[in-house]
Design an enzyme around this catalytic site. Structure first.
Site, mmCIF file in Angstrom:
data_model
loop_
_atom_site.group_PDB
_atom_site.id
_atom_site.type_symbol
_atom_site.label_atom_id
_atom_site.label_comp_id
_atom_site.label_asym_id
_atom_site.label_seq_id
_atom_site.Cartn_x
_atom_site.Cartn_y
_atom_site.Cartn_z
ATOM 1 C CB SER A 212 46.634 -15.710 4.877
ATOM 2 O OG SER A 212 46.845 -15.880 6.270
ATOM 3 C CE LYS B 274 48.050 -0.187 28.529
ATOM 4 N NZ LYS B 274 46.781 -0.700 27.993
#
Length: 335
Positions: free
Chosen positions: A147, A199
């Site tokens: 990765s 949020k």
């Protein structure tokens, strides 16, 4: 309240005041020493260890990326650390680029990857060493270079993996825990006051909405596209081929070579030999940076700290100041 209790309270208060005072003093010492000494010298000290003797005017620098690639915010110090230090590694890479005696750089990678930003910063610094300083960069893969560990390697002039290296894992991951059902069973309810609808996205206290999932997926897709482009540019591979290979799976070093993700098979010694032969560095001295790079001001600041507190005490303070991690997108291979 009896006299003994008052005495105990007084001692505790005194210890607390002394602790706060010493920490404030250390901060002032570190700030003043670092600023004053580094401003005066304009230099950064990097300790080195010679791995192979040779021409000291034409050297090969070996740098190590060990562990999860993440900027923990910790500054380098003389205490040392077995974990990856992002700031120190970037400083080492910059130093290797600027050093006129360094003719080539080898990055030994043993990492499952890590942060998206940190991986990109290393990749960009590798490109800078190649283009701005005109120095070849080889990557030697250890047990794992997956990765983000592959992301930073993609632009190298040559990638060498051990046949048993785990690499690939091309992709992005973001995860969090959903404990909503457990909270319901034990009677816990989270109350949220927020300024806008999204949020509290990725809150573990409730199910994620389809809209929120789409928002996050779009971010992951953008980051994945960047990962793919880095490999397309660095390896000269067609985008469709990279996307086919980049489905998140890991490859052995042998499989990675068969698929064009690495150039050769071998270990660090083989990589050093390849660089010497291919880059005209046959007689080069080979060295490693030992420990973290740190300004000389930090050196004297740490020495001053040692007059007041032991290394074990300092390490304990650092451990107590650890921070919690919020969910974030990662170029990370997870088992």
């Amino acid at each position: 309240m009896n006299a003994k209790r008052w005495i105990a309270i007084g001692i505790a208060a005194g210890l607390l005041a002394a602790s706060v005072g010493f920490q404030t003093l250390f901060a002032v010492i570190n700030s003043n020493f670092t600023e004053a000494f580094d401003s005066a010298t304009g230099s950064t000290y990097m300790s080195e260890e010679v791995v192979e003797d040779g021409d000291m005017t034409n050297r090969i620098a070996v740098l190590k990326v060990e562990g999860t690639i993440q900027d923990t915010g910790e500054e380098a110090s003389l205490l040392g650390s077995a974990t990856y230090n992002h700031t120190a590694f970037l400083e080492q890479l910059e130093q290797a680029g600027m050093d006129d005696t360094v003719g080539g750089v080898i990055i030994e990678v043993n990492s499952p990857g890590g942060g998206v930003v940190e991986s990109a910063e290393i990749h960009d610094k590798v490109v800078e060493v190649q283009e701005e300083y005109g120095k070849p960069v080889y990557v030697s893969m250890g047990n794992t270079a997956a990765s983000g560990g592959y992301y930073l390697a993609a632009s190298a002039n040559k990638i060498v993996a051990h046949p048993a290296t785990l690499t690939g894992s091309i992709g992005v991951i973001m995860s969090t825990l959903n404990y909503a059902e457990l909270a319901d069973k034990i009677g816990i309810k989270e109350e949220v006051i927020k300024s806008a609808e999204h949020k509290d996205i990725m809150s573990g206290a409730r199910e994620m909405t389809d809209e929120e999932r789409d928002i996050l997926q779009s971010i992951i897709d953008d980051m994945y596209a960047d990962f793919v482009q880095v490999i397309v540019d660095g390896r000269g591979m067609p985008e469709d081929q990279v996307r086919e290979l980049g489905d998140g799976r890991v490859y052995s070093g042998k499989q990675a070579m068969e698929n064009g993700l690495v150039d050769d098979l071998g270990d660090l010694e083989d990589t050093i030999s390849m660089m010497k032969e291919e880059q005209g560095l046959e007689n080069a001295e080979v060295f490693e940076y030992t420990g973290s790079g740190f300004g000389m001001g930090s050196f004297w600041a740490t020495a001053a700290e040692g007059l007041f507190v032991s290394d074990s005490d300092l390490l304990g303070i650092k451990q107590l100041m650890g921070k919690s991690n919020s969910p974030e997108a990662m170029y990370l291979y997870t088992e």
